[in-house]
Design a protein around this motif. Structure first.
Motif, PDB file in Angstrom:
ATOM      1  N   ARG A  73       0.838  -1.207   0.000  1.00 57.23           N
ATOM      2  CA  ARG A  73       0.000   0.000   0.000  1.00 57.23           C
ATOM      3  C   ARG A  73       0.869   1.252   0.000  1.00 57.23           C
ATOM      4  NH1 ARG A  73      -3.636  -1.795   4.967  1.00 57.23           N
ATOM      5  NH2 ARG A  73      -1.554  -1.967   5.790  1.00 57.23           N
ATOM      6  N   ARG A  74       1.731   1.378  -0.988  1.00 59.75           N
ATOM      7  CA  ARG A  74       2.700   2.478  -1.057  1.00 59.75           C
ATOM      8  C   ARG A  74       2.004   3.834  -1.193  1.00 59.75           C
ATOM      9  NH1 ARG A  74       7.801   2.624   0.411  1.00 59.75           N
ATOM     10  NH2 ARG A  74       8.364   0.846  -0.803  1.00 59.75           N
ATOM     11  N   THR A  75       0.944   3.925  -2.004  1.00 58.97           N
ATOM     12  CA  THR A  75       0.272   5.208  -2.219  1.00 58.97           C
ATOM     13  C   THR A  75      -0.370   5.712  -0.927  1.00 58.97           C
ATOM     14  OG1 THR A  75      -0.183   4.547  -4.495  1.00 58.97           O
ATOM     15  CG2 THR A  75      -1.416   6.416  -3.643  1.00 58.97           C
ATOM     16  N   GLY A  76      -1.053   4.839  -0.225  1.00 57.25           N
ATOM     17  CA  GLY A  76      -1.662   5.226   1.047  1.00 57.25           C
ATOM     18  C   GLY A  76      -0.620   5.588   2.088  1.00 57.25           C
ATOM     19  N   ALA A  77       0.495   4.869   2.077  1.00 59.06           N
ATOM     20  CA  ALA A  77       1.569   5.161   3.028  1.00 59.06           C
ATOM     21  C   ALA A  77       2.183   6.525   2.754  1.00 59.06           C
ATOM     22  CB  ALA A  77       2.642   4.079   2.953  1.00 59.06           C
ATOM     23  N   VAL A  78       2.392   6.838   1.480  1.00 58.12           N
ATOM     24  CA  VAL A  78       2.959   8.150   1.137  1.00 58.12           C
ATOM     25  C   VAL A  78       1.987   9.262   1.510  1.00 58.12           C
ATOM     26  CG1 VAL A  78       3.662   9.610  -0.803  1.00 58.12           C
ATOM     27  CG2 VAL A  78       4.517   7.277  -0.636  1.00 58.12           C
ATOM     28  N   ALA A  79       0.699   9.051   1.256  1.00 58.85           N
ATOM     29  CA  ALA A  79      -0.303  10.059   1.620  1.00 58.85           C
ATOM     30  C   ALA A  79      -0.355  10.265   3.139  1.00 58.85           C
ATOM     31  CB  ALA A  79      -1.676   9.652   1.095  1.00 58.85           C
ATOM     32  N   ALA A  80      -0.316   9.160   3.886  1.00 57.66           N
ATOM     33  CA  ALA A  80      -0.336   9.279   5.346  1.00 57.66           C
ATOM     34  C   ALA A  80       0.927   9.954   5.864  1.00 57.66           C
ATOM     35  CB  ALA A  80      -0.490   7.900   5.979  1.00 57.66           C
ATOM     36  N   ALA A  81       2.082   9.574   5.321  1.00 57.84           N
ATOM     37  CA  ALA A  81       3.339  10.189   5.750  1.00 57.84           C
ATOM     38  C   ALA A  81       3.372  11.671   5.409  1.00 57.84           C
ATOM     39  CB  ALA A  81       4.525   9.466   5.117  1.00 57.84           C
ATOM     40  N   LEU A  82       2.819  12.035   4.264  1.00 56.39           N
ATOM     41  CA  LEU A  82       2.760  13.443   3.882  1.00 56.39           C
ATOM     42  C   LEU A  82       1.881  14.235   4.838  1.00 56.39           C
ATOM     43  CD1 LEU A  82       3.666  15.504   1.770  1.00 56.39           C
ATOM     44  CD2 LEU A  82       1.618  14.931   0.480  1.00 56.39           C
ATOM     45  N   CYS A  83       0.730  13.683   5.214  1.00 62.28           N
ATOM     46  CA  CYS A  83      -0.158  14.363   6.164  1.00 62.28           C
ATOM     47  C   CYS A  83       0.497  14.525   7.533  1.00 62.28           C
ATOM     48  CB  CYS A  83      -1.468  13.604   6.299  1.00 62.28           C
ATOM     49  SG  CYS A  83      -2.503  13.661   4.832  1.00 62.28           S
ATOM     50  N   VAL A  84       1.165  13.480   7.989  1.00 59.62           N
ATOM     51  CA  VAL A  84       1.846  13.549   9.285  1.00 59.62           C
ATOM     52  C   VAL A  84       2.999  14.547   9.225  1.00 59.62           C
ATOM     53  CG1 VAL A  84       3.189  12.221  10.961  1.00 59.62           C
ATOM     54  CG2 VAL A  84       1.135  11.244   9.977  1.00 59.62           C
ATOM     55  N   SER A  85       3.708  14.601   8.095  1.00 60.40           N
ATOM     56  CA  SER A  85       4.816  15.549   7.940  1.00 60.40           C
ATOM     57  C   SER A  85       4.314  16.989   7.952  1.00 60.40           C
ATOM     58  CB  SER A  85       5.571  15.290   6.638  1.00 60.40           C
ATOM     59  OG  SER A  85       6.278  14.100   6.703  1.00 60.40           O
ATOM     60  N   VAL A  86       3.210  17.229   7.275  1.00 58.94           N
ATOM     61  CA  VAL A  86       2.638  18.581   7.267  1.00 58.94           C
ATOM     62  C   VAL A  86       2.215  18.975   8.681  1.00 58.94           C
ATOM     63  CG1 VAL A  86       0.653  19.953   6.478  1.00 58.94           C
ATOM     64  CG2 VAL A  86       1.950  18.577   4.848  1.00 58.94           C
ATOM     65  N   GLY A  87       1.596  18.056   9.413  1.00 58.95           N
ATOM     66  CA  GLY A  87       1.204  18.348  10.791  1.00 58.95           C
ATOM     67  C   GLY A  87       2.395  18.617  11.691  1.00 58.95           C
ATOM     68  N   LEU A  88       3.449  17.809  11.540  1.00 60.83           N
ATOM     69  CA  LEU A  88       4.647  18.029  12.348  1.00 60.83           C
ATOM     70  C   LEU A  88       5.333  19.337  11.978  1.00 60.83           C
ATOM     71  CD1 LEU A  88       6.648  17.022  14.476  1.00 60.83           C
ATOM     72  CD2 LEU A  88       7.821  15.767  12.651  1.00 60.83           C
TER      73      LEU A  88
END
Length: 127
Positions: A73-88
């Motif tokens: 699930r690379r696409t979902g993982a990248v989307a989740a990591a991007l959201c967490v990065s923006v929040g951090l």
């Protein structure tokens, strides 16, 4: 085939972590310059020392999220990591960039420097 996946699994977090750290440091520098915090050379030195630390934090964050999601699930993982990065990044800019006594994350949503907002609020309620 496995080596290619492992190579991509290393380059994506390191590259994305570098981009996120660079964007965070650049945003903090712009906030400090706009609000006349410190001087340019001292701020630059602090941010230069902060960049590799943030790079490691963001790379570790991307690695953890990508491994939690798995290779399928690379696409979902990248989307989740991007959201967490923006929040951090938002939290770090609010905490490091905006030198205010309240240090709330919501401060980043308000326009202007904290002292400008405080003085405008005092003037508004003093009337």
């Amino acid at each position: 085939m496995r080596a290619a996946v492992d190579g991509a699994g290393f380059l994506l977090p390191v590259g994305a972590g570098g981009v996120a750290a660079g964007a965070t440091v650049w945003t903090v520098a712009q906030v400090w310059r706009t609000c006349d915090v410190g001087n340019g050379s001292a701020n630059g030195a602090v941010l230069l020392l902060l960049l590799p630390v943030l790079w490691g934090v963001f790379a570790a964050l991307w690695t953890a999220v990508l491994r939690a999601f798995g290779a399928g699930r690379r696409t979902g993982a990248v989307a989740a990591a991007l959201c967490v990065s923006v929040g951090l990044a938002w939290a770090l800019v609010s905490w490091i960039g905006v030198l205010d006594s309240s240090r709330t994350v919501i401060v980043a949503l308000l326009p202007g420097c904290p002292t400008d907002r405080y003085s405008r609020a005092v003037q508004r309620y003093a009337r």
